[in-house]
Design a protein around this motif. Structure first.
Motif, PDB file in Angstrom:
ATOM      1  N   ASN A 219      11.185   7.978   2.714  1.00 54.63           N
ATOM      2  CA  ASN A 219      11.842   9.277   2.598  1.00 54.63           C
ATOM      3  C   ASN A 219      10.769  10.328   2.834  1.00 54.63           C
ATOM      4  OD1 ASN A 219      12.985  11.695   1.830  1.00 54.63           O
ATOM      5  ND2 ASN A 219      14.020  10.851   0.035  1.00 54.63           N
ATOM      6  N   HIS A 220      10.719  10.850   4.039  1.00 55.08           N
ATOM      7  CA  HIS A 220       9.678  11.798   4.435  1.00 55.08           C
ATOM      8  C   HIS A 220      10.136  13.255   4.364  1.00 55.08           C
ATOM      9  CE1 HIS A 220       6.735   8.786   5.729  1.00 55.08           C
ATOM     10  NE2 HIS A 220       7.807   8.063   5.958  1.00 55.08           N
ATOM     11  N   ALA A 221      11.079  13.542   3.478  1.00 48.35           N
ATOM     12  CA  ALA A 221      11.547  14.916   3.306  1.00 48.35           C
ATOM     13  C   ALA A 221      10.402  15.793   2.804  1.00 48.35           C
ATOM     14  CB  ALA A 221      12.702  14.942   2.302  1.00 48.35           C
ATOM     15  N   PRO A 222      10.439  17.078   3.118  1.00 48.99           N
ATOM     16  CA  PRO A 222       9.390  17.989   2.628  1.00 48.99           C
ATOM     17  C   PRO A 222       9.298  17.957   1.101  1.00 48.99           C
ATOM     18  CG  PRO A 222      10.745  19.076   4.278  1.00 48.99           C
ATOM     19  CD  PRO A 222      11.412  17.760   3.962  1.00 48.99           C
ATOM     20  N   GLY A 223       8.069  18.120   0.603  1.00 46.61           N
ATOM     21  CA  GLY A 223       7.846  18.138  -0.834  1.00 46.61           C
ATOM     22  C   GLY A 223       7.608  16.767  -1.443  1.00 46.61           C
ATOM     23  N   ARG A 224       7.619  15.734  -0.627  1.00 50.32           N
ATOM     24  CA  ARG A 224       7.389  14.373  -1.118  1.00 50.32           C
ATOM     25  C   ARG A 224       5.976  13.938  -0.740  1.00 50.32           C
ATOM     26  NH1 ARG A 224      11.611  11.496  -2.982  1.00 50.32           N
ATOM     27  NH2 ARG A 224      10.730   9.547  -2.241  1.00 50.32           N
ATOM     28  N   PHE A 225       5.613  12.736  -1.156  1.00 51.87           N
ATOM     29  CA  PHE A 225       4.274  12.216  -0.917  1.00 51.87           C
ATOM     30  C   PHE A 225       4.355  10.849  -0.256  1.00 51.87           C
ATOM     31  CE2 PHE A 225       4.126  15.180  -4.366  1.00 51.87           C
ATOM     32  CZ  PHE A 225       3.011  15.945  -4.078  1.00 51.87           C
ATOM     33  N   ALA A 226       3.466  10.631   0.699  1.00 48.72           N
ATOM     34  CA  ALA A 226       3.385   9.348   1.411  1.00 48.72           C
ATOM     35  C   ALA A 226       2.073   8.679   1.027  1.00 48.72           C
ATOM     36  CB  ALA A 226       3.450   9.573   2.919  1.00 48.72           C
ATOM     37  N   TRP A 227       2.184   7.535   0.375  1.00 51.45           N
ATOM     38  CA  TRP A 227       1.005   6.780  -0.036  1.00 51.45           C
ATOM     39  C   TRP A 227       0.636   5.846   1.105  1.00 51.45           C
ATOM     40  CZ3 TRP A 227       2.792   4.666  -5.446  1.00 51.45           C
ATOM     41  CH2 TRP A 227       3.171   5.740  -6.265  1.00 51.45           C
ATOM     42  N   GLU A 228      -0.530   6.031   1.673  1.00 56.76           N
ATOM     43  CA  GLU A 228      -0.971   5.210   2.790  1.00 56.76           C
ATOM     44  C   GLU A 228      -1.488   3.867   2.277  1.00 56.76           C
ATOM     45  OE1 GLU A 228      -4.033   5.414   6.568  1.00 56.76           O
ATOM     46  OE2 GLU A 228      -3.706   7.206   5.346  1.00 56.76           O
ATOM     47  N   CYS A 229      -0.944   2.798   2.819  1.00 62.28           N
ATOM     48  CA  CYS A 229      -1.278   1.438   2.385  1.00 62.28           C
ATOM     49  C   CYS A 229      -1.983   0.682   3.507  1.00 62.28           C
ATOM     50  CB  CYS A 229      -0.008   0.685   2.010  1.00 62.28           C
ATOM     51  SG  CYS A 229       0.973   1.507   0.726  1.00 62.28           S
ATOM     52  N   ALA A 230      -2.882  -0.223   3.136  1.00 62.70           N
ATOM     53  CA  ALA A 230      -3.600  -1.034   4.126  1.00 62.70           C
ATOM     54  C   ALA A 230      -3.964  -2.379   3.507  1.00 62.70           C
ATOM     55  CB  ALA A 230      -4.859  -0.311   4.593  1.00 62.70           C
ATOM     56  N   ASN A 231      -4.326  -3.303   4.371  1.00 63.28           N
ATOM     57  CA  ASN A 231      -4.833  -4.622   3.955  1.00 63.28           C
ATOM     58  C   ASN A 231      -3.875  -5.367   3.026  1.00 63.28           C
ATOM     59  OD1 ASN A 231      -7.264  -4.078   5.397  1.00 63.28           O
ATOM     60  ND2 ASN A 231      -7.923  -2.816   3.671  1.00 63.28           N
ATOM     61  N   ALA A 232      -2.608  -5.334   3.364  1.00 65.05           N
ATOM     62  CA  ALA A 232      -1.599  -6.009   2.543  1.00 65.05           C
ATOM     63  C   ALA A 232      -1.731  -7.527   2.682  1.00 65.05           C
ATOM     64  CB  ALA A 232      -0.197  -5.567   2.962  1.00 65.05           C
ATOM     65  N   ALA A 233      -1.638  -8.206   1.556  1.00 67.22           N
ATOM     66  CA  ALA A 233      -1.719  -9.672   1.528  1.00 67.22           C
ATOM     67  C   ALA A 233      -0.657 -10.201   0.575  1.00 67.22           C
ATOM     68  CB  ALA A 233      -3.112 -10.126   1.084  1.00 67.22           C
ATOM     69  N   ARG A 234       0.232 -11.032   1.113  1.00 69.66           N
ATOM     70  CA  ARG A 234       1.281 -11.641   0.286  1.00 69.66           C
ATOM     71  C   ARG A 234       0.709 -12.787  -0.513  1.00 69.66           C
ATOM     72  NH1 ARG A 234       5.280 -14.126   3.110  1.00 69.66           N
ATOM     73  NH2 ARG A 234       6.588 -14.095   1.290  1.00 69.66           N
ATOM     74  N   LEU A 235       1.272 -13.007  -1.689  1.00 71.67           N
ATOM     75  CA  LEU A 235       0.905 -14.183  -2.484  1.00 71.67           C
ATOM     76  C   LEU A 235       1.552 -15.418  -1.876  1.00 71.67           C
ATOM     77  CD1 LEU A 235       1.382 -12.860  -6.125  1.00 71.67           C
ATOM     78  CD2 LEU A 235      -0.766 -13.276  -4.935  1.00 71.67           C
ATOM     79  N   PRO A 236       0.972 -16.587  -2.103  1.00 72.35           N
ATOM     80  CA  PRO A 236       1.588 -17.813  -1.585  1.00 72.35           C
ATOM     81  C   PRO A 236       2.994 -18.047  -2.134  1.00 72.35           C
ATOM     82  CG  PRO A 236      -0.548 -18.286  -2.618  1.00 72.35           C
ATOM     83  CD  PRO A 236      -0.271 -16.832  -2.798  1.00 72.35           C
ATOM     84  N   ARG A 237       3.231 -17.569  -3.361  1.00 75.25           N
ATOM     85  CA  ARG A 237       4.579 -17.613  -3.946  1.00 75.25           C
ATOM     86  C   ARG A 237       4.692 -16.447  -4.930  1.00 75.25           C
ATOM     87  NH1 ARG A 237       1.762 -21.624  -6.716  1.00 75.25           N
ATOM     88  NH2 ARG A 237       1.908 -21.455  -8.979  1.00 75.25           N
TER      89      ARG A 237
END
Length: 162
Positions: free
Chosen positions: A120-138
């Motif tokens: 939701n990129h409406a004005p007045g909101r915040f976008a948290w930039e994410c990187a290096n995502a790693a899923r757990l094996p389960r």
């Protein structure tokens, strides 16, 4: 593994709970930003956090899943989720770095892009930039909370032995 996650003095890791399929989308190229009406605390910027898939599973969530196009479904299939019923709920599903927090009006994500459609990129909101995502094996079953919360015991099976 999770033994490399930063822990505070009590040995806990920060986690944030997200609804599905947005939680799992962070582990695909579809979603680089988590959008909220509040900024990520400065103390968490640059930290590795756990992503918790909330327990909420209702018609609205299923309806959103049903709108996914073939390219989006292919990205989920690449991470082992080929259908709505394979989405994990009520569990820690992985970890990522929270790189930066942007005001949505400064970021100017373009409508029609995956980053725009998956937040939701409406004005007045915040976008948290994410990187290096790693899923757990389960997924690791865990009760979620609003805002950031601490987890520890649920992650012990995934930490390397000392």
């Amino acid at each position: 593994m999770l033994s490399k996650l930063p822990r505070d003095r009590e040995g806990v890791v920060k986690a944030i709970s997200l609804w599905q399929p947005w939680a799992s989308a962070l582990f695909t190229p579809l979603k680089k930003f988590e959008t909220r009406h509040w900024p990520v605390p400065r103390s968490i910027i640059g930290q590795r956090v756990c992503i918790h898939a909330a327990k909420k599973r209702d018609a609205d969530v299923r309806d959103f899943w049903e709108t996914l196009d073939s390219d989006e479904l292919a990205e989920f299939t690449k991470i082992g989720i080929a259908s709505f019923d394979q989405l994990p709920f009520g569990a820690i599903i992985g970890q990522l770095d929270l790189v930066e927090c942007h005001r949505t009006e400064d970021l100017r994500v373009q409508p029609g892009t995956h980053d725009y459609e998956w937040g939701n990129h409406a004005p007045g909101r915040f976008a948290w930039e994410c990187a290096n995502a790693a899923r757990l094996p389960r997924p690791v079953p865990c009760v979620g909370r609003q805002g950031f919360f601490d987890v520890e015991s649920q992650l012990r099976p995934f930490a390397n032995p000392s």
